[in-house]
Design an enzyme around this catalytic site. Sequence first.
Site, PDB file in Angstrom:
ATOM      1  N   ASP A   1       0.996   0.078   3.099  1.00 18.81           N
ATOM      2  CA  ASP A   1       2.399   0.426   3.300  1.00 18.81           C
ATOM      3  C   ASP A   1       3.100   0.157   1.971  1.00 18.81           C
ATOM      4  O   ASP A   1       2.552  -0.499   1.081  1.00 18.81           O
ATOM      5  CB  ASP A   1       3.016  -0.370   4.458  1.00 18.81           C
ATOM      6  CG  ASP A   1       4.304   0.289   4.967  1.00 18.81           C
ATOM      7  OD1 ASP A   1       4.873   1.150   4.257  1.00 18.81           O
ATOM      8  OD2 ASP A   1       4.749  -0.058   6.076  1.00 18.81           O
TER       9      ASP A   1
HETATM   10  C1  BGC Z   1       7.523   2.082   6.046  1.00 23.73           C
HETATM   11  C2  BGC Z   1       6.502   3.170   6.223  1.00 23.73           C
HETATM   12  C3  BGC Z   1       6.841   4.335   5.346  1.00 23.73           C
HETATM   13  C4  BGC Z   1       6.957   3.874   3.919  1.00 23.73           C
HETATM   14  C5  BGC Z   1       7.299   4.983   2.960  1.00 23.73           C
HETATM   15  C6  BGC Z   1       7.754   1.745   4.603  1.00 23.73           C
HETATM   16  O1  BGC Z   1       8.847   0.907   4.463  1.00 23.73           O
HETATM   17  O2  BGC Z   1       7.119   0.920   6.742  1.00 23.73           O
HETATM   18  O3  BGC Z   1       6.462   3.557   7.578  1.00 23.73           O
HETATM   19  O4  BGC Z   1       5.888   5.348   5.495  1.00 23.73           O
HETATM   20  O5  BGC Z   1       7.968   2.899   3.830  1.00 23.73           O
HETATM   21  O6  BGC Z   1       8.602   5.399   3.139  1.00 23.73           O
END
Ligand code: BGC
Length: 715
Positions: free
Chosen positions: A279
């Site tokens: 993530d």
């Molecule tokens: C989120 C993800 C997301 C990523 C990119 C993160 O903060 O938890 O779900 O895909 O950001 O935006």
Amino acid sequence: MRQYTKLNLFLFRLPIDIFVPATLLLFLGIAPVSAASQNNSSNRPWMRRSLTPEQRADLLLLAMTLDEKVTMVHGVDPRPIEGYVGYVPGNNRLGIPALRLADGRAGVGNGAKDVTLLPAPIAATASWDSNLLHSFGEVLGNEEWRKGTNVSLAPSSDVVRVPEWGRTFESYGEDPYFNSQMAIAEIQGIQSQGPIANANMYLTMNQENNRFKEDSIVDRRTLQEIYLPPFEAAIEEGQVGTVMCAYVKTNGSYSCENPYLLATLLRKQLDFQGWVMSDWDATHSTVASANAGLDQEMPGAKYYGAPLNAAIANGQVSTATLDEHVRRILATMFRFGLFDKPQTGTWDSYVRTPEHAAFSLKVAEQGTVLLKNAERLLPLAESESIAVIGAAGEENPKASGGGSSGMIAPYVITPVDGIRKRLAGRAQVAYADGSDRAKAAEVAKAAKVAIVFVNTDDSEGRDRPNLELPNHQDELVEAVAAANPNTIVVLNTGGPVLMPWIDKIGGLIEAWYPGQEDGNAIAAILYGDVNPSGKLPLTFPRTADEIPTNTAAQWPGVNGSSTYSEKLDVGYRWYDAHQVRPLFPFGFGLSYATFKLSDLRITPVAIRGVGANQNVQVDLQVKNTGKRDGAEVIQVYVEQPEKNGEPPRQLRAFTKVNLQAGQSQSVRLNLSPRSFSIYDPDLHGWKTPRGKYKILVGTSSRDLPLQRDVDVAGN
Ligand code: BGC
């Protein structure tokens, strides 16, 4: 004698030669090539489509320098191109396409324009229709692909453990089997359109509070039975290409460097062949992550750029480990055709269509759940004057949630607009934003029916502080209900809320975050153009205390740890185990029609070989006993034979049946061997206890009129 062909390989920035048996290349149908003349596809043996993705990845790996390999295992931040949220540059020398990753849970995110705002995933799953989820994935995947995205960061399939969880709206609900079916459908839909899907967020991502540090303390049986299944299904049946490891820790170790999660579960137990990305900023180390099984750091190169080069140089990370990460990424890219199929769309492409708008409306209609309908207040008659109360009814419609799944809606039809359009002047529609209670009550009193729109403003990054409606909206409902006995409340929430006024209102509808067609969908439900058929994918509690995670140690945690002491009793399992009556149970939802279930038959009734691939058939009759066409969701729960730590009963099959008024139909569902199994941590596997199992069939977790026993020999 064996013939060897020389390939140039750059290691530690030095060209070295390695020797590949010529017979291997000939066996693979490739003429030997030298790296010096790689300027067209005939000199790129990995472009032979007759080879397997793994063979192609291996050949490409042989041609890559160390730096080229390291480039593949992290994103570039800031991105050199417009749009997207993750970017790995392509490699012109070798013809490797760039990876362009975009968020998208209710449509293409990251500020993309000219896209379709679908209802939130929780609304889509409230349809209990996996075919609809497949189409949901198709629409999302289609718009992502036409925007130039080749990795779509969806779906989120974590089981909802905490009802206050800020990302409940992005998820599927509280049941592992249910979430699994939805994940399979959506992933297959997305991947049918071009992009590689992404199963996130792996694992125990169950709260936003303290999400960058939180440590989920959870036993292995619970992990296997509750939290892992949606990912298992995503991998085994959904064939998902990528997995995103989460921010949180599981049992002391961050997800993205957790050997148990990455090596033992994902790679070994589930035989996951795709790649794991972190993530965004969820990578915490170089050596530990690389050796545990994190293939790619996102969004930048903090740990997998220069530090990874250094760790390889000093031997803390082996070149074989790096190769394994790169191989997984490349093989997946080959498997999904990224090297072979053209993708012309760009971030500026206009991708929304009238068909997608119609689909957005359909999802909103199918996912809307009718929770209360006293004295058949609904559907409304066209002649009745209406008062719409609450800002979400007109000025500030609540069509989507916030955070990385936030989107730029092309438009949002407000409830007032939708209702006015539907009535076409046949009745008065008044509106009050609700900021002034006396005014709202006055407007409500003057109309035949009052409809109050209330909402929660849910977002990634924060849990709701509690389950109450914010901003004194309870008082607004009380004031309107006191002024008008025909009060209907429409919830635009991402998950459950408390409703202290429930006995004072006539009608209640959960419309979730319904997307761009908000007002059209609610009008269709209110006036009966669409017969509601949604069911709750999670439990709505009666009081703040009567929830599975009602201690601080469970949520939001103490000293950084959240203890999963409720174990398997997540969602309805807890209410059943503790004999607590929820306000609205899992699986519940009303219709303007009525249905009768009968003639339950289980075949076979005595089962020898469960665990050896024998399915159990569940047959029954369903009749629409009402005056309107409608749909009912048949739900099958299984009760274990003895007290072995399992919850009283668990959803193991479901199907949605459309029936015309008066129509009767036979329905067949299948129970897989897993339906009768429990995870035994000592065995490191599943077993089927011997005994009499109860099969319960009905239309919600608390309405299971048909029941039969089955004898299972066990294993
Ligand atoms: C989120 C993800 C997301 C990523 C990119 C993160 O903060 O938890 O779900 O895909 O950001 O935006």
